[in-house]
Design an enzyme around this catalytic site. Structure first.
Site, mmCIF file in Angstrom:
data_model
loop_
_atom_site.group_PDB
_atom_site.id
_atom_site.type_symbol
_atom_site.label_atom_id
_atom_site.label_comp_id
_atom_site.label_asym_id
_atom_site.label_seq_id
_atom_site.Cartn_x
_atom_site.Cartn_y
_atom_site.Cartn_z
ATOM 1 N N PHE A 30 0.827 -1.208 0.000
ATOM 2 C CA PHE A 30 0.000 0.000 0.000
ATOM 3 C C PHE A 30 0.872 1.273 0.000
ATOM 4 O O PHE A 30 0.869 2.040 -0.975
ATOM 5 C CB PHE A 30 -0.914 -0.083 1.231
ATOM 6 C CG PHE A 30 -1.638 1.169 1.598
ATOM 7 C CD1 PHE A 30 -2.267 1.950 0.644
ATOM 8 C CD2 PHE A 30 -1.707 1.560 2.931
ATOM 9 C CE1 PHE A 30 -2.957 3.102 1.009
ATOM 10 C CE2 PHE A 30 -2.394 2.694 3.309
ATOM 11 C CZ PHE A 30 -3.006 3.479 2.346
ATOM 12 N N ASP B 76 12.220 -12.027 0.614
ATOM 13 C CA ASP B 76 11.731 -11.808 1.971
ATOM 14 C C ASP B 76 12.876 -11.217 2.784
ATOM 15 O O ASP B 76 13.953 -11.821 2.878
ATOM 16 C CB ASP B 76 11.284 -13.166 2.556
ATOM 17 C CG ASP B 76 10.542 -12.997 3.868
ATOM 18 O OD1 ASP B 76 10.910 -12.095 4.648
ATOM 19 O OD2 ASP B 76 9.597 -13.766 4.117
ATOM 20 N N TYR C 248 3.777 -7.699 16.529
ATOM 21 C CA TYR C 248 3.955 -6.495 15.721
ATOM 22 C C TYR C 248 4.502 -5.357 16.586
ATOM 23 O O TYR C 248 5.528 -4.755 16.257
ATOM 24 C CB TYR C 248 2.606 -6.110 15.109
ATOM 25 C CG TYR C 248 2.659 -4.960 14.134
ATOM 26 C CD1 TYR C 248 3.152 -5.145 12.845
ATOM 27 C CD2 TYR C 248 2.195 -3.700 14.490
ATOM 28 C CE1 TYR C 248 3.183 -4.091 11.945
ATOM 29 C CE2 TYR C 248 2.221 -2.654 13.596
ATOM 30 C CZ TYR C 248 2.715 -2.841 12.320
ATOM 31 O OH TYR C 248 2.744 -1.793 11.436
ATOM 32 N N TYR D 287 22.538 0.938 15.666
ATOM 33 C CA TYR D 287 23.350 0.998 14.441
ATOM 34 C C TYR D 287 23.764 2.442 14.162
ATOM 35 O O TYR D 287 24.859 2.698 13.662
ATOM 36 C CB TYR D 287 22.575 0.438 13.233
ATOM 37 C CG TYR D 287 22.812 -1.032 12.973
ATOM 38 C CD1 TYR D 287 22.359 -1.995 13.865
ATOM 39 C CD2 TYR D 287 23.476 -1.471 11.827
ATOM 40 C CE1 TYR D 287 22.558 -3.350 13.632
ATOM 41 C CE2 TYR D 287 23.681 -2.824 11.577
ATOM 42 C CZ TYR D 287 23.223 -3.758 12.489
ATOM 43 O OH TYR D 287 23.421 -5.096 12.245
ATOM 44 N N ARG E 235 -8.748 -3.873 7.825
ATOM 45 C CA ARG E 235 -8.750 -2.676 8.671
ATOM 46 C C ARG E 235 -10.060 -1.915 8.529
ATOM 47 O O ARG E 235 -10.850 -2.127 7.610
ATOM 48 C CB ARG E 235 -7.551 -1.799 8.365
ATOM 49 C CG ARG E 235 -6.402 -2.283 9.236
ATOM 50 C CD ARG E 235 -5.197 -1.463 9.100
ATOM 51 N NE ARG E 235 -4.547 -1.736 7.852
ATOM 52 C CZ ARG E 235 -3.340 -1.306 7.550
ATOM 53 N NH1 ARG E 235 -2.683 -0.571 8.389
ATOM 54 N NH2 ARG E 235 -2.804 -1.593 6.396
HETATM 55 N N1 UDP Z 1 -12.556 -2.027 13.724
HETATM 56 C C1 UDP Z 1 -13.942 -2.128 13.670
HETATM 57 N N2 UDP Z 1 -14.491 -2.827 12.630
HETATM 58 C C2 UDP Z 1 -13.753 -3.395 11.648
HETATM 59 C C3 UDP Z 1 -12.342 -3.279 11.708
HETATM 60 C C4 UDP Z 1 -11.781 -2.596 12.765
HETATM 61 O O1 UDP Z 1 -14.663 -1.599 14.540
HETATM 62 O O2 UDP Z 1 -14.344 -3.996 10.745
HETATM 63 C C5 UDP Z 1 -11.954 -1.254 14.828
HETATM 64 C C6 UDP Z 1 -10.802 -1.946 15.545
HETATM 65 O O3 UDP Z 1 -11.269 -2.771 16.582
HETATM 66 C C7 UDP Z 1 -10.023 -0.744 16.053
HETATM 67 C C8 UDP Z 1 -10.241 0.316 14.984
HETATM 68 O O4 UDP Z 1 -11.413 -0.079 14.278
HETATM 69 O O5 UDP Z 1 -10.564 -0.284 17.273
HETATM 70 C C9 UDP Z 1 -9.097 0.450 14.015
HETATM 71 O O6 UDP Z 1 -8.775 -0.844 13.567
HETATM 72 P P1 UDP Z 1 -7.737 -1.122 12.406
HETATM 73 O O7 UDP Z 1 -7.609 -2.603 12.285
HETATM 74 O O8 UDP Z 1 -8.103 -0.361 11.200
HETATM 75 O O9 UDP Z 1 -6.356 -0.500 12.918
HETATM 76 P P2 UDP Z 1 -5.580 -0.501 14.317
HETATM 77 O O10 UDP Z 1 -5.538 0.938 14.666
HETATM 78 O O11 UDP Z 1 -6.337 -1.283 15.334
HETATM 79 O O12 UDP Z 1 -4.262 -1.099 14.004
#
Ligand code: UDP
Length: 341
Positions: free
Chosen positions: A30, A75, A164, A178, A205
């Site tokens: 992305f 990778d 992560y 480094y 996401r």
């Molecule tokens: N979230 C949600 N519905 C979805 C996907 C994510 O309510 O279908 C919520 C998730 O629980 C988090 C926020 O949206 O609180 C952002 O999630 P994302 O995975 O986009 O990124 P994060 O900031 O958590 O890495």
């Protein structure tokens, strides 16, 4: 339009690529694919490195035939060599969506730690500048808001997000060491939630999920009660910030937050996406994932002062562009499926 590269510099900082050889790891992903385009439009040569785990070749189709572009499937957890000179490395390699990076947590951790070590060794050998895509996840579930770079975070070492979060934290330590021990010229961008064209439709996401669900007429899945907050940065703004950081003085070696400081609840995001589409989408509430941060909002004072950068694209405008992108993606997919059946 697929297959056509628009060569329009967006920011004067891009001219710093002129005549340079730039490796972009995660270059088919992305953010990485947008950086590849900007290096080329700034007059540089790109070595795009990707294992295609979450990156997609279609993201780089428009660049593939350009003489200044080359692609290596690799990778980063394995050491990497390149012939000739190398001036800059953008390390954008790592799955970034929670459901994706949790699929193979050991590999995710290796990508951050072994991957960064391999690339730092390469940067050291070649005298290249090194920019790391770090993350707001280093703050974990923050106890302060907004988050400044000197906030040390509240991170669980034993949870599903740890591979992560802790991997990226360990990477920052390696980069610091480094730089201090070997003089490698390093930059660390702590990237907050970013959205826009070229996110995978199945990324998982919140922005991509909500838009795809709304376009398909399905209910929007809100995890928890939707009162948690995030700050959403449009991809072009983020890429401007990353390029400015790469071009900044070598004295900017510590972490710099990049993100949009305007905070929204997830419920507000759902309503806004409905409003942009002119619909009132149905909502279903589902369980909140373990360790899901309650809030997230960057303090971007350092980026403003050191880089002269701040986001320009408001959420409604960025969402409109992203909705158009996903609508076209769904249309293309539907057409392809139609032609098969
Ligand atoms: N979230 C949600 N519905 C979805 C996907 C994510 O309510 O279908 C919520 C998730 O629980 C988090 C926020 O949206 O609180 C952002 O999630 P994302 O995975 O986009 O990124 P994060 O900031 O958590 O890495």
């Amino acid at each position: 339009m697929k297959g056509v590269l628009t060569v329009v510099p967006r920011d004067a900082a891009e001219k710093g690529f002129n005549g340079k050889v730039v490796m972009v790891t995660g270059g088919a992903g992305f953010l990485g694919s947008h950086i590849c385009e900007r290096v080329i439009s700034g007059g540089g040569r790109v070595i795009c490195v990707d294992n295609l785990e979450t990156g997609r070749l279609e993201n780089i189709t428009a660049l593939a035939s350009h003489p200044a572009f080359s692609f290596v499937r690799h990778d980063v957890i394995e050491p990497i060599e390149v012939e000739g000179r190398l001036d800059m490395i953008f390390n954008m390699a790592c799955a970034a969506s929670p459901p994706r990076y949790q699929l193979d947590p050991v590999h995710t951790f290796k990508t951050s730690v072994l991957g960064v070590m391999n690339l730092l060794d390469l940067a050291r050998k070649k005298g290249a500048r090194f920019l790391q895509a770090s993350t707001s996840e280093v703050y974990g579930d923050p106890e302060v808001s907004p988050q400044r770079e000197d906030y040390r975070g509240s991170v669980n070492t034993q949870g599903p997000r740890s591979c992560y979060d802790e991997g990226k934290r360990a990477a920052e330590t390696l980069i610091h060491d480094y730089h201090a021990a070997y003089g490698v010229r390093t930059r660390i961008a702590r990237i907050f939630n970013t959205y826009g064209p070229r996110m995978r439709p199945d990324d998982g996401r919140v922005v991509s999920n909500f838009i795809i669900q709304a376009l398909k007429g399905e209910p929007l899945t809100i995890y928890g009660d939707g009162s948690q907050t995030r700050s959403f940065c449009y991809v072009d703004d983020m890429v401007d910030g990353l390029i400015r950081l790469m071009m900044a003085s070598d004295s900017v070696s510590g972490p710099v937050n990049l993100g949009n400081p305007t905070e929204f609840t997830i419920l507000e995001l759902a309503e806004l996406i409905g409003a942009r589409l002119g619909t009132r989408p149905r909502i279903v509430f589902q369980d909140l994932p373990v360790d899901d941060p309650r809030q997230r909002r960057p303090d971007i004072t350092r980026a403003r002062i050191l880089l002269g950068w701040e986001p320009k694209v408001p959420l409604h405008e960025g969402l409109d562009r992203t909705i158009s992108y996903f609508a076209a993606e769904l249309g293309t997919k539907a057409e392809a499926e139609g032609s098969i059946s």
